[in-house]
Design a protein around this motif. Structure first.
Motif, PDB file in Angstrom:
ATOM      1  N   PHE A 134       0.804  -1.221   0.000  1.00 17.58           N
ATOM      2  CA  PHE A 134       0.000   0.000   0.000  1.00 17.58           C
ATOM      3  C   PHE A 134       0.838   1.272   0.000  1.00 17.58           C
ATOM      4  CE2 PHE A 134       0.868  -0.265   4.496  1.00 17.58           C
ATOM      5  CZ  PHE A 134       0.778   1.040   4.976  1.00 17.58           C
ATOM      6  N   LEU A 135       2.133   1.153   0.225  1.00 18.02           N
ATOM      7  CA  LEU A 135       2.997   2.329   0.221  1.00 18.02           C
ATOM      8  C   LEU A 135       3.424   2.682  -1.202  1.00 18.02           C
ATOM      9  CD1 LEU A 135       5.378   1.571   3.226  1.00 18.02           C
ATOM     10  CD2 LEU A 135       3.292   2.940   3.229  1.00 18.02           C
ATOM     11  N   SER A 136       3.615   3.980  -1.449  1.00 21.81           N
ATOM     12  CA  SER A 136       4.154   4.422  -2.735  1.00 21.81           C
ATOM     13  C   SER A 136       5.655   4.159  -2.793  1.00 21.81           C
ATOM     14  CB  SER A 136       3.886   5.916  -2.930  1.00 21.81           C
ATOM     15  OG  SER A 136       4.695   6.670  -2.041  1.00 21.81           O
ATOM     16  N   ASP A 137       6.220   4.222  -3.997  1.00 22.74           N
ATOM     17  CA  ASP A 137       7.679   4.079  -4.145  1.00 22.74           C
ATOM     18  C   ASP A 137       8.402   5.135  -3.317  1.00 22.74           C
ATOM     19  OD1 ASP A 137       7.208   2.040  -5.968  1.00 22.74           O
ATOM     20  OD2 ASP A 137       7.457   3.340  -7.721  1.00 22.74           O
ATOM     21  N   HIS A 138       7.900   6.359  -3.337  1.00 26.12           N
ATOM     22  CA  HIS A 138       8.515   7.434  -2.552  1.00 26.12           C
ATOM     23  C   HIS A 138       8.537   7.065  -1.071  1.00 26.12           C
ATOM     24  CE1 HIS A 138       7.102  10.509  -5.839  1.00 26.12           C
ATOM     25  NE2 HIS A 138       8.116   9.766  -6.238  1.00 26.12           N
ATOM     26  N   GLN A 139       7.415   6.580  -0.561  1.00 32.88           N
ATOM     27  CA  GLN A 139       7.327   6.242   0.858  1.00 32.88           C
ATOM     28  C   GLN A 139       8.251   5.078   1.218  1.00 32.88           C
ATOM     29  OE1 GLN A 139       3.036   5.722   0.892  1.00 32.88           O
ATOM     30  NE2 GLN A 139       2.771   7.561   2.144  1.00 32.88           N
ATOM     31  N   VAL A 140       8.306   4.082   0.366  1.00 28.96           N
ATOM     32  CA  VAL A 140       9.185   2.936   0.629  1.00 28.96           C
ATOM     33  C   VAL A 140      10.631   3.386   0.769  1.00 28.96           C
ATOM     34  CG1 VAL A 140      10.165   0.837  -0.394  1.00 28.96           C
ATOM     35  CG2 VAL A 140       7.686   1.207  -0.405  1.00 28.96           C
ATOM     36  N   SER A 141      11.037   4.344  -0.057  1.00 27.26           N
ATOM     37  CA  SER A 141      12.437   4.777  -0.040  1.00 27.26           C
ATOM     38  C   SER A 141      12.827   5.455   1.267  1.00 27.26           C
ATOM     39  CB  SER A 141      12.720   5.716  -1.217  1.00 27.26           C
ATOM     40  OG  SER A 141      12.177   7.009  -1.002  1.00 27.26           O
ATOM     41  N   THR A 142      11.859   5.841   2.088  1.00 29.01           N
ATOM     42  CA  THR A 142      12.175   6.503   3.358  1.00 29.01           C
ATOM     43  C   THR A 142      12.412   5.521   4.502  1.00 29.01           C
ATOM     44  OG1 THR A 142       9.883   6.682   4.160  1.00 29.01           O
ATOM     45  CG2 THR A 142      10.654   8.392   2.664  1.00 29.01           C
ATOM     46  N   LEU A 143      12.140   4.228   4.282  1.00 28.96           N
ATOM     47  CA  LEU A 143      12.125   3.267   5.380  1.00 28.96           C
ATOM     48  C   LEU A 143      13.502   2.773   5.841  1.00 28.96           C
ATOM     49  CD1 LEU A 143       9.124   0.999   4.242  1.00 28.96           C
ATOM     50  CD2 LEU A 143       9.087   2.908   5.869  1.00 28.96           C
ATOM     51  N   PRO A 144      14.473   2.511   4.943  1.00 34.34           N
ATOM     52  CA  PRO A 144      15.671   1.780   5.374  1.00 34.34           C
ATOM     53  C   PRO A 144      16.501   2.441   6.456  1.00 34.34           C
ATOM     54  CG  PRO A 144      15.442   1.666   3.001  1.00 34.34           C
ATOM     55  CD  PRO A 144      14.431   2.656   3.478  1.00 34.34           C
ATOM     56  N   CYS A 145      16.598   3.771   6.479  1.00 33.69           N
ATOM     57  CA  CYS A 145      17.411   4.437   7.501  1.00 33.69           C
ATOM     58  C   CYS A 145      16.539   5.161   8.524  1.00 33.69           C
ATOM     59  CB  CYS A 145      18.399   5.406   6.864  1.00 33.69           C
ATOM     60  SG  CYS A 145      19.440   6.270   8.071  1.00 33.69           S
ATOM     61  N   ALA A 146      15.798   6.176   8.086  1.00 36.05           N
ATOM     62  CA  ALA A 146      15.020   6.989   9.024  1.00 36.05           C
ATOM     63  C   ALA A 146      13.955   6.166   9.739  1.00 36.05           C
ATOM     64  CB  ALA A 146      14.375   8.166   8.294  1.00 36.05           C
ATOM     65  N   GLY A 147      13.189   5.395   8.973  1.00 39.33           N
ATOM     66  CA  GLY A 147      12.157   4.579   9.589  1.00 39.33           C
ATOM     67  C   GLY A 147      12.725   3.565  10.548  1.00 39.33           C
ATOM     68  N   LEU A 148      13.741   2.837  10.102  1.00 41.01           N
ATOM     69  CA  LEU A 148      14.304   1.767  10.926  1.00 41.01           C
ATOM     70  C   LEU A 148      15.024   2.315  12.150  1.00 41.01           C
ATOM     71  CD1 LEU A 148      14.760  -1.176  11.417  1.00 41.01           C
ATOM     72  CD2 LEU A 148      16.676  -1.130   9.807  1.00 41.01           C
ATOM     73  N   THR A 149      15.672   3.459  12.014  1.00 40.92           N
ATOM     74  CA  THR A 149      16.341   4.065  13.165  1.00 40.92           C
ATOM     75  C   THR A 149      15.334   4.389  14.267  1.00 40.92           C
ATOM     76  OG1 THR A 149      18.132   4.981  11.826  1.00 40.92           O
ATOM     77  CG2 THR A 149      17.719   6.035  13.942  1.00 40.92           C
ATOM     78  N   ALA A 150      14.208   5.001  13.900  1.00 37.26           N
ATOM     79  CA  ALA A 150      13.177   5.323  14.885  1.00 37.26           C
ATOM     80  C   ALA A 150      12.596   4.057  15.490  1.00 37.26           C
ATOM     81  CB  ALA A 150      12.080   6.161  14.232  1.00 37.26           C
TER      82      ALA A 150
END
Length: 338
Positions: A134-150
């Motif tokens: 359900f996530l857009s390509d743009h949203q997926v690209s934010t996950l590996p560092c910022a998302g996972l760090t939080a």
């Protein structure tokens, strides 16, 4: 294919778009056509020659760790993913599970491993992961560092319980992910910013307490007030030396300060006796493992969390994107699209 490259003397003007041969995957590898990459403060340091591994590599680097793409080809023996799968690139290509060690932390994209800032890229099958549909390509690209760090700060290291208080510094990628994850988990939140407009936006996302740190530079006071004098259970420390003194004053006895950035500068030293006196924990944190990433994605899918993408630039306008980051214009993440 085209690829981004940067070399000495470093700096934004040193970023080039270059031609390179199309790569092909070897055994255990996958070929990914990149769809989007997101910017992290680390990327800015890297292209400026201020990131240790990038500055001493002795040659050009391909920047960016965080990407989303589609698998176009697979090498012999690939079983984790298949043709057509949409995947995110893992920040650490060899940190699959368990605690970090030198080998795992030496496998970060951008440096020393060529990063995701290119039209086509080959990665180990172990260094990519499928992502929520359900996530857009743009949203997926934010996950590996910022998302996972939080995610790691709050739930892998923080061991927080519903109702406890988290302080989030600023409204960049990690802090906004922290706000979203904390709100979904029933945690109380206090967020700081120099912008009343950004604070108002954070309020609509569930922030319980707001502090403009330009108007209230001693923001540990409002944290104490919001907690009845006890202090915050956890602080996600993104400022570094420039904000550490306030974090130490704001943390409760036995609380946890997760150091994930130095965007406010190195600042001055602090008195460690304060930490001894209140038994607080001060922990450096560098992203996380693939197992942590996949646990985070399950939670994102369950709660339908929408990562906040504030600005999108064509990938060849990378200098403009970095200028926006330097200017602090963003709320959440800045993304480049291919």
């Amino acid at each position: 294919m085209r690829t981004l490259t940067v070399d000495a003397p470093w700096g934004l003007d040193a970023i080039k778009v270059a031609e390179a041969p199309d790569p092909s995957p070897g055994p255990g590898q996958v070929l990914v056509r990149m769809r989007a990459v997101s910017l992290n403060y680390r990327d800015l340091l890297m292209v400026q020659g201020m990131y240790a591994r990038g500055a001493t590599s002795g040659g050009a680097i391909t920047p960016f760790s965080d990407g989303c793409g589609i698998i176009e080809a697979v090498g012999e023996g690939v079983t984790r993913v298949k043709l057509g799968d949409r995947v995110a690139t893992m920040f650490f290509q060899r940190w699959i599970s368990g605690p970090p060690n030198l080998d795992k932390l030496s496998s970060s994209l951008g440096s020393p491993i060529p990063g995701a800032g290119r039209e086509l890229a080959v990665f180990s099958q172990e260094g990519v992961s499928k992502v929520p549909d359900f996530l857009s390509d743009h949203q997926v690209s934010t996950l590996p560092c910022a998302g996972l760090t939080a995610w790691r700060a709050l739930f892998e290291d923080g061991d927080l319980q519903p109702g406890e208080m988290v302080v989030l510094q600023g409204t960049g990628g990690v802090s906004i992910f922290g706000l979203q994850f904390a709100h979904a988990a029933g945690l109380r939140t206090l967020i700081t910013s120099s912008s009343d407009e950004k604070l108002a936006r954070a309020k609509t996302m569930g922030a319980d307490h707001l502090v403009n740190y330009r108007q209230t530079p001693e923001w540990s006071g409002p944290v104490r007030e919001a907690t009845g004098g006890v202090g915050a259970d956890m602080i996600i420390e993104v400022g570094g030396g420039g904000t550490m003194e306030q974090s130490i004053r704001a943390i409760r006895i036995g609380g946890h300060i997760a150091i994930i950035g130095v965007v406010a500068g190195l600042g001055s030293g602090f008195n460690p006796a304060v930490l001894i006196g209140n038994s607080a924990k001060l922990q450096g944190l560098s992203v996380g493992s693939r197992d942590m990433f996949e646990a985070m994605c399950r939670a994102i899918e369950l709660h339908r969390i929408q990562p906040v993408v504030d600005k999108v630039f064509p990938w060849t306008q990378v200098k403009d994107a970095f200028a926006a980051m330097q200017g602090g214009e963003h709320f959440g993440k800045i993304v480049l699209e291919f």
